[in-house]
Design a protein around this motif. Structure first.
Motif, PDB file in Angstrom:
ATOM      1  N   HIS A   4      60.421  42.108  41.450  1.00  0.00           N
ATOM      2  CA  HIS A   4      60.969  43.268  42.157  1.00  0.00           C
ATOM      3  C   HIS A   4      60.200  44.520  41.743  1.00  0.00           C
ATOM      4  O   HIS A   4      59.820  44.661  40.578  1.00  0.00           O
ATOM      5  CB  HIS A   4      62.450  43.473  41.810  1.00  0.00           C
ATOM      6  CG  HIS A   4      63.330  42.318  42.166  1.00  0.00           C
ATOM      7  ND1 HIS A   4      63.325  41.131  41.447  1.00  0.00           N
ATOM      8  CD2 HIS A   4      64.243  42.165  43.153  1.00  0.00           C
ATOM      9  CE1 HIS A   4      64.202  40.297  41.986  1.00  0.00           C
ATOM     10  NE2 HIS A   4      64.775  40.903  43.026  1.00  0.00           N
ATOM     11  N   ARG A  23      66.955  37.022  43.967  1.00  0.00           N
ATOM     12  CA  ARG A  23      66.494  38.163  44.773  1.00  0.00           C
ATOM     13  C   ARG A  23      67.615  39.192  44.853  1.00  0.00           C
ATOM     14  O   ARG A  23      68.716  38.884  45.315  1.00  0.00           O
ATOM     15  CB  ARG A  23      66.105  37.708  46.178  1.00  0.00           C
ATOM     16  CG  ARG A  23      65.464  38.798  47.013  1.00  0.00           C
ATOM     17  CD  ARG A  23      65.249  38.343  48.448  1.00  0.00           C
ATOM     18  NE  ARG A  23      64.431  39.279  49.189  1.00  0.00           N
ATOM     19  CZ  ARG A  23      64.871  40.431  49.704  1.00  0.00           C
ATOM     20  NH1 ARG A  23      66.137  40.780  49.528  1.00  0.00           N
ATOM     21  NH2 ARG A  23      64.049  41.227  50.372  1.00  0.00           N
ATOM     22  N   GLU A  26      67.694  45.414  47.992  1.00  0.00           N
ATOM     23  CA  GLU A  26      67.034  46.699  47.797  1.00  0.00           C
ATOM     24  C   GLU A  26      68.086  47.802  47.721  1.00  0.00           C
ATOM     25  O   GLU A  26      69.074  47.793  48.459  1.00  0.00           O
ATOM     26  CB  GLU A  26      66.049  46.960  48.940  1.00  0.00           C
ATOM     27  CG  GLU A  26      64.888  45.984  48.923  1.00  0.00           C
ATOM     28  CD  GLU A  26      64.054  46.043  50.190  1.00  0.00           C
ATOM     29  OE1 GLU A  26      64.538  46.634  51.180  1.00  0.00           O
ATOM     30  OE2 GLU A  26      62.942  45.491  50.190  1.00  0.00           O
ATOM     31  N   VAL A  43      66.157  49.182  42.525  1.00  0.00           N
ATOM     32  CA  VAL A  43      65.327  48.191  43.202  1.00  0.00           C
ATOM     33  C   VAL A  43      64.794  48.799  44.496  1.00  0.00           C
ATOM     34  O   VAL A  43      65.566  49.195  45.378  1.00  0.00           O
ATOM     35  CB  VAL A  43      66.125  46.913  43.504  1.00  0.00           C
ATOM     36  CG1 VAL A  43      65.268  45.943  44.313  1.00  0.00           C
ATOM     37  CG2 VAL A  43      66.601  46.262  42.216  1.00  0.00           C
ATOM     38  N   ALA A  46      61.921  43.884  46.963  1.00  0.00           N
ATOM     39  CA  ALA A  46      62.272  42.603  46.350  1.00  0.00           C
ATOM     40  C   ALA A  46      61.346  41.505  46.857  1.00  0.00           C
ATOM     41  O   ALA A  46      60.796  41.593  47.954  1.00  0.00           O
ATOM     42  CB  ALA A  46      63.724  42.256  46.649  1.00  0.00           C
TER      43      ALA A  46
END
Length: 726
Positions: A4, A23, A26, A43, A46
């Motif tokens: 990430h 994952r 975002e 984040v 990703a």
């Protein structure tokens, strides 16, 4: 492991790669190890490919997955702000977050707002006795339906304890309170101009439409805002309402709460407690708050159902951030409205020339309110007092003192406006001419008589008032100039029976000071207000019918090309405080330049006349809004170091970093405030008619600044796009 890219709060133009087994969405907030400590991060992308050795990629330490991710629109806003203002993305992201979300620890979600309804048992209970009037009113309100806590507190200040008691007795049930509550009818009837303005904006709901609402002081712009807001909120959308300085407008906040008592409101500004601001931010993000009221920082509030943006007093310089991420909140608000496909209303009695120019050229739709909303109110009479050959008594002409005495004798309320704090601007030795300057800034120290101090109003350096001149030993030191404390003292002598109240940042430092001042004014316990810019913005005092302006000419001697615009706006705003109710208003402006265009337009109270003439002058000189400007600034221990650093980069441009031909470059030159907090400051201006070329040039400068900062560690630099402080 899935890689990430994260945004961290560091001054580097890069995202950082970290790993996690899953994952992550975002916009998720996380905690990561960075340079020996754990820091918060966001984040940004990703499932990315590793660009470095995977063995060097560290894992994400903690995921705050109970917090909703910051959505794509919010991230796009920050991406744009960082790019436009040439600021590191990670630092921009964290500048936009409240304090609680900048820290590497979880934040508790805001409690779900509750409303109260009578239970089956409560419906059978007898109402409180008639002599308990407020309890009875609260009970009767509950009989009408669900009642939120804010609405209950508006009925009875002891509502929280009463509701808790009745709930424990089984008479009430608590239910989740909706963000969009019932909308009570407005107590104000809009006039034809106000209705036309409101209906024009309402008709544009559902798409991007920028409006400039130009209304004279007292014309009822706020009621137009409220009428539009009521429709948008009733449709289940959110409203963002930006103010220049929230602590200066308690009246407006009270009106918002009165007009929308059942609407969940978040109040966001830098003076709010960190925890409260974080909770209100999360309420707005989750949709629990339908209305967000705040200062420039609130422009970054995530709002998924944004349906309207309002920027009140859009001309105010407070909307421009002057440090770190140097953004203009008014411009970002327009960008947000376009992103959300909703209307934006920019309102002012004295619009910024940038907005007026856009309205004149059709980029904004101009809406006008040309008369005062109060049926008996008219614009005040403005008189220019030529004081060039008059002897002044601590800044007052004989005419000014006579008007103040006459108005007090007739029961009126007066305001004396002076844009300076302190007892006097400077302390002076009459024998040798020594003045007391700040040791850290290129500014004079200001005398504060009550605190017995000299203070610098730029870096806040303070020292006791000296007893003797350090140069010649003279003990008879003189205060020169006229600050609010000296003006207050003069008025107490000239009006011995009047209640004189000084209003500046020294006298209103505590949170409750403004509320107490309003109570005194409403009770008729104030006869004369003495104040600075704080009194020029957003206040509505019914009894105020005389305004006196001292030292009106000072800013016209500034080297800043915006000085006439700022002075005109300042004087129009302060003059507009007079005569907003039944009593006719009078304004006396003392000036040594009565024939200046600013004062002639002020006397005529003709903003279009002033704005069009000033725009014509700027166009002939190639100044904004007919050109685009950026300032590259450097500060160092000495001016020679700051200038040499900027000169080094200009010289380096000959080696393949040549600027576009459309861009002019000026400097380096010292800044107007050349010394601040012990550092010397210089700047270079980039100017051109093509915005794209300007940003390309800034990008080239930024590359070189980054390159040379490693060898010039004593230098600090910054970039200011569209600067307002030249």
């Amino acid at each position: 492991m899935i890689y990430h890219q994260l945004a961290l709060n560091v001054p580097l133009d890069t995202l950082f790669t970290y790993a996690h087994p899953h994952r992550l969405p975002e916009g998720t907030r996380v905690a990561v190890p960075f340079r020996g400590k754990t820091v918060a991060a966001l984040v940004w992308a990703a499932d990315v490919a590793a660009e470095i050795d995977s063995a060097k990629i560290r894992p994400i330490a903690q995921v705050f997955d109970h917090e909703p991710p910051l959505d794509a629109d919010w991230r796009a806003l920050l991406q744009f702000a960082a790019r436009y203002y040439h600021y590191p993305l990670g630092q921009a992201v964290f500048a936009a977050l409240p304090q609680g979300l900048r820290e590497a620890r979880p934040v508790a979600p805001p409690p779900v707002a509750q409303s109260f309804v009578l239970s089956a048992t409560g419906l059978t209970q007898a109402a409180p006795k008639a002599h308990h009037r407020k309890q009875l009113a609260l009970w009767q309100a509950l009989q009408q339906g669900a009642l939120s806590l804010p609405a209950a507190k508006a009925i009875h200040t002891q509502a929280p304890s009463l509701l808790k008691q009745w709930q424990q007795q089984g008479w009430l049930d608590a239910i989740a309170s909706p963000a969009h509550g019932a909308m009570p009818p407005s107590p104000h009837v809009l006039n034809e101009e106000q209705q036309a303005a409101s209906q024009a904006v309402q008709a544009a709901c559902g798409g991007f439409a920028p409006f400039l609402l130009h209304g004279i002081t007292g014309s009822g712009k706020t009621e137009v805002y409220f009428d539009i807001m009521a429709k948008v909120l009733a449709a289940g959308r959110q409203v963002l309402f930006l103010l220049p300085e929230i602590n200066l407008t308690p009246q407006l906040l009270a009106r918002v709460q009165q007009r929308f008592p059942h609407t969940r409101t978040a109040v966001l500004h830098s003076q709010a407690a960190a925890g409260a601001r974080t909770q209100d931010y999360l309420r707005a993000q989750s949709g629990q708050a339908a209305l967000v009221v705040g200062t420039r920082l609130a422009v970054f509030t995530p709002l998924r159902q944004l349906g309207l943006v309002v920027v009140d007093e859009e001309h105010d310089s407070s909307f421009k951030q002057d440090s770190d991420l140097r953004y203009q909140a008014r411009d970002l608000a327009v960008w947000r409205a376009q992103q959300a496909a909703c209307p934006i209303v920019l309102g002012s009695a004295t619009p910024s020339l940038e907005s007026w120019h856009k309205a004149r050229h059709g980029d904004y739709r101009l809406l006008s309110l040309g008369r005062r909303a109060h049926h008996a109110a008219a614009l005040p009479q403005i008189v220019l007092a030529d004081v060039r050959r008059q002897k002044l008594d601590n800044g007052f002409s004989a005419q000014a003192l006579a008007l103040l005495q006459q108005n007090h004798a007739q029961g009126g309320m007066s305001m004396v406006y002076l844009n300076r704090r302190g007892f006097a601007p400077a302390l002076f030795c009459g024998d040798c001419g020594h003045t007391f300057g700040c040791p850290h800034c290129s500014a004079k120290m200001v005398l504060h008589q009550q605190a017995r101090q000299l203070r610098c109003h730029h870096c806040d350096f303070r020292q006791p008032i000296p007893r003797i001149c350090p140069d010649c030993g003279n003990q008879d030191l003189t205060a020169v100039g006229h600050g609010t404390q000296r003006v207050e003292e003069t008025l107490r002598q000239a009006l011995p029976g009047a209640a004189v109240v000084r209003v500046d940042r020294d006298s209103t430092a505590r949170k409750q000071d403004w509320a107490q001042l309003y109570e005194r004014i409403d009770a008729g316990a104030v006869d004369v207000l003495v104040g600075t810019q704080m009194l020029a913005k957003g206040h509505d005092f019914a009894r105020l019918n005389l305004v006196l302006v001292l030292n009106a000419d000072g800013s016209l001697y500034s080297a800043d090309f915006r000085a006439p615009e700022r002075l005109f706006a300042e004087l129009m705003q302060v003059a507009g405080r007079a005569g907003r109710a039944d009593a006719p208003g009078r304004v006396l402006v003392q000036t040594q330049l009565p024939d200046h265009a600013v004062f002639q337009a002020l006397k005529a109270q003709d903003y279009p006349r002033f704005a069009d003439a000033e725009l014509a002058a700027r166009q002939s000189l190639g100044l904004p809004p007919f050109a685009f400007v950026a300032a590259i600034r450097a500060d160092a221990p000495s001016m020679s170091e700051a200038v040499a650093f900027l000169r080094l980069i200009i010289d380096e441009q000959a080696n393949g970093f040549r600027l576009p031909e459309t861009i002019s470059q000026f400097g380096p030159v010292p800044m107007l405030m050349a010394r601040l907090a012990g550092r010397e400051r210089a700047q270079v201006f980039l100017e051109g008619t093509q915005r794209r070329d300007l940003h390309h040039s800034i990008g080239l400068w930024r590359q070189l600044l980054r390159h040379f900062e490693t060898t010039h560690r004593a230098i600090r630099w910054s970039i200011d796009v569209d600067p307002t402080d030249i």
